[in-house]
Enzyme design. Structure first.
Site, PDB file in Angstrom:
ATOM      1  N   LYS A 178      22.661  46.873  31.168  1.00  0.00           N
ATOM      2  CA  LYS A 178      23.067  45.548  31.278  1.00  0.00           C
ATOM      3  C   LYS A 178      23.414  44.888  29.972  1.00  0.00           C
ATOM      4  CE  LYS A 178      21.251  41.203  33.174  1.00  0.00           C
ATOM      5  NZ  LYS A 178      20.282  40.465  33.812  1.00  0.00           N
ATOM      6  N   ARG A 188      23.705  31.507  35.587  1.00  0.00           N
ATOM      7  CA  ARG A 188      22.777  30.644  35.106  1.00  0.00           C
ATOM      8  C   ARG A 188      22.811  29.342  35.502  1.00  0.00           C
ATOM      9  NH1 ARG A 188      22.738  33.680  29.234  1.00  0.00           N
ATOM     10  NH2 ARG A 188      22.395  35.752  29.713  1.00  0.00           N
ATOM     11  N   LYS A 200      19.412  36.582  24.645  1.00  0.00           N
ATOM     12  CA  LYS A 200      18.802  38.020  25.236  1.00  0.00           C
ATOM     13  C   LYS A 200      19.175  39.127  24.760  1.00  0.00           C
ATOM     14  CE  LYS A 200      18.386  35.704  30.078  1.00  0.00           C
ATOM     15  NZ  LYS A 200      18.507  36.004  31.347  1.00  0.00           N
ATOM     16  N   GLU A 216      19.735  54.824  28.134  1.00  0.00           N
ATOM     17  CA  GLU A 216      19.279  54.413  29.104  1.00  0.00           C
ATOM     18  C   GLU A 216      19.149  54.717  30.382  1.00  0.00           C
ATOM     19  OE1 GLU A 216      17.661  51.208  28.537  1.00  0.00           O
ATOM     20  OE2 GLU A 216      18.200  50.276  27.022  1.00  0.00           O
ATOM     21  N   LYS A 231      26.671  46.666  34.240  1.00  0.00           N
ATOM     22  CA  LYS A 231      26.732  45.236  34.205  1.00  0.00           C
ATOM     23  C   LYS A 231      27.219  44.749  33.060  1.00  0.00           C
ATOM     24  CE  LYS A 231      24.223  41.089  35.556  1.00  0.00           C
ATOM     25  NZ  LYS A 231      22.992  40.458  35.875  1.00  0.00           N
ATOM     26  N   SER A 257      29.361  37.012  37.716  1.00  0.00           N
ATOM     27  CA  SER A 257      29.834  35.685  38.154  1.00  0.00           C
ATOM     28  C   SER A 257      30.815  35.213  37.236  1.00  0.00           C
ATOM     29  CB  SER A 257      28.670  34.526  37.856  1.00  0.00           C
ATOM     30  OG  SER A 257      27.999  34.626  36.630  1.00  0.00           O
ATOM     31  N   TYR A 296      30.557  38.753  44.384  1.00  0.00           N
ATOM     32  CA  TYR A 296      30.756  37.498  44.962  1.00  0.00           C
ATOM     33  C   TYR A 296      32.090  37.217  45.756  1.00  0.00           C
ATOM     34  CZ  TYR A 296      27.309  36.505  41.599  1.00  0.00           C
ATOM     35  OH  TYR A 296      26.128  36.559  40.811  1.00  0.00           O
TER      36      TYR A 296
HETATM   37  C1  PBG Z   1      18.717  37.849  34.945  1.00  0.00           C
HETATM   38  C2  PBG Z   1      20.233  38.035  35.806  1.00  0.00           C
HETATM   39  C3  PBG Z   1      21.343  37.648  35.185  1.00  0.00           C
HETATM   40  C4  PBG Z   1      22.383  37.958  36.199  1.00  0.00           C
HETATM   41  C5  PBG Z   1      21.618  38.685  37.356  1.00  0.00           C
HETATM   42  N1  PBG Z   1      20.108  38.700  37.001  1.00  0.00           N
HETATM   43  C6  PBG Z   1      21.709  36.663  34.361  1.00  0.00           C
HETATM   44  C7  PBG Z   1      21.129  36.895  33.024  1.00  0.00           C
HETATM   45  O1  PBG Z   1      20.829  38.055  32.441  1.00  0.00           O
HETATM   46  O2  PBG Z   1      20.889  35.935  32.109  1.00  0.00           O
HETATM   47  C8  PBG Z   1      23.643  37.729  36.187  1.00  0.00           C
HETATM   48  C9  PBG Z   1      24.731  37.931  37.380  1.00  0.00           C
HETATM   49  C10 PBG Z   1      25.845  37.292  37.256  1.00  0.00           C
HETATM   50  O3  PBG Z   1      26.363  36.666  36.402  1.00  0.00           O
HETATM   51  O4  PBG Z   1      26.738  37.360  38.387  1.00  0.00           O
HETATM   52  N2  PBG Z   1      17.832  38.573  35.591  1.00  0.00           N
END
Ligand code: PBG
Length: 307
Positions: A178, A188, A200, A216, A231, A257, A296
């Site tokens: 990720k 968010r 992050k 990982e 991701k 997203s 989505y």
């Molecule tokens: C956080 C989390 C995130 C997403 C899924 N779980 C955002 C982040 O790490 O800030 C993002 C998913 C998306 O953007 O569709 N635990």
């Protein structure tokens, strides 16, 4: 005969945002066509999804700011609306596979996936919180636990906690690679979960790195992950390919997203054909090697590909 890659609704997982209350269907400004649902309204939506062939959903909670604290204690509270909703959904649709999210950010007053002390993310202090959250979700009826927090060692700790609590058949889809990405913005917004300070980057991966994803993945598999995830998906097709070629374990990808928002915005401006763009994007993720895709677009795809 010559088509190498197949894409169908059976490959898709539909992410859904849940909110406490009644009769709520609130559109997310930066992700039009996606909503925060209260569970009562969500049930009829899920019935429609099942009819369209969607078999798996991933549910995320939009938590009231007043319930957030430093230790994300609401995440495993007895009266947590998210856990109660999972129970309701599972009772109503036992055939639906439910994936849940394990990370502190929707419940954290710091807006981080881990526990924060003096502005630092405390990896090891976060692990027991994640384990409690995972067990609470399994108790509520989750089939797949999705740790999205990126703390080191969490897959092993969660696996052990699930096993100890008797949930030997609850599986783990680990957010393995990720990346610290610019494409999580609309998500968010949906959960109001942006970090209150800092970013992050101390726990999510550097977008410049591919070999690190192998490490990982190796760790997650050793710790007991059943599926590994990359991701976002589109900027990281090479990583999907690499993991799929290297490890004999299912690989999934999260078409996040921001990736979806770009297509929705362009299509609404008449700048590209929505259905064709969605199909091509999802196909490319499958071609790269993803067995499953969180997207989505799942419901729209199911609708426009229906004969
Ligand atoms: C956080 C989390 C995130 C997403 C899924 N779980 C955002 C982040 O790490 O800030 C993002 C998913 C998306 O953007 O569709 N635990």
């Amino acid at each position: 005969m010559l088509t190498e890659t197949h894409l169908g609704v059976e490959h898709l997982i539909y992410p859904i945002f849940l909110k406490d209350g009644k009769q709520i269907k609130e559109e997310i400004d930066s992700l039009p066509g996606n909503y925060r649902w209260s569970v009562d309204k969500l049930l009829s939506e899920l019935e429609e999804c099942l009819k369209l062939g969607i078999k798996t959903i991933d549910i995320f909670p939009a938590v009231d700011e007043a319930l957030k604290d430093k230790t994300a204690s609401y995440s495993y509270a007895q009266d947590n609306f998210y856990l109660l909703a999972i129970r309701t959904i599972k009772e109503r649709f036992p055939e639906l596979t439910i994936m849940t999210d394990v990370a502190m950010d929707p419940y954290s007053s710091d807006g981080h996936d881990g526990y924060v002390e003096n502005g630092e993310i405390m990896n090891d202090a976060t692990l027991p919180i994640l384990a409690k959250m995972a067990v609470a979700q399994a108790q509520a009826g989750a089939d797949i636990i999705g740790p999205s927090d990126m703390m080191d060692g969490r897959v092993g700790v969660i696996r052990e906690a699930l096993d100890d609590a008797g949930f030997i058949n609850t599986s783990i889809m680990s957010y393995t690679a990720k990346y610290a990405s610019a494409f999580y913005g609309p998500f968010r917004d949906a959960l109001n979960s942006a970090p209150k300070h800092g970013d992050k980057k101390s726990y999510q991966m550097n977008p410049a790195n591919r070999r690190e994803a192998l490490l990982e993945a190796q760790l997650d598999i050793e710790e007991g992950a059943d599926m590994i995830m990359v991701k976002p998906a589109l900027c990281y097709l090479d990583v999907i390919h690499e993991l799929k070629s290297t490890f004999p374990i299912p690989v999934t990808a999260y078409n996040v997203s921001g990736e979806c928002a770009m297509v929705i915005a362009a299509a609404r401006n008449g700048w590209l054909n929505y259905d064709l763009a969605v199909y091509e994007m999802l196909l490319s993720i499958r071609r790269a090697g993803a067995d499953g895709i969180l997207t989505y677009f799942a419901k729209d795809f199911a609708q426009f590909t229906r004969k």
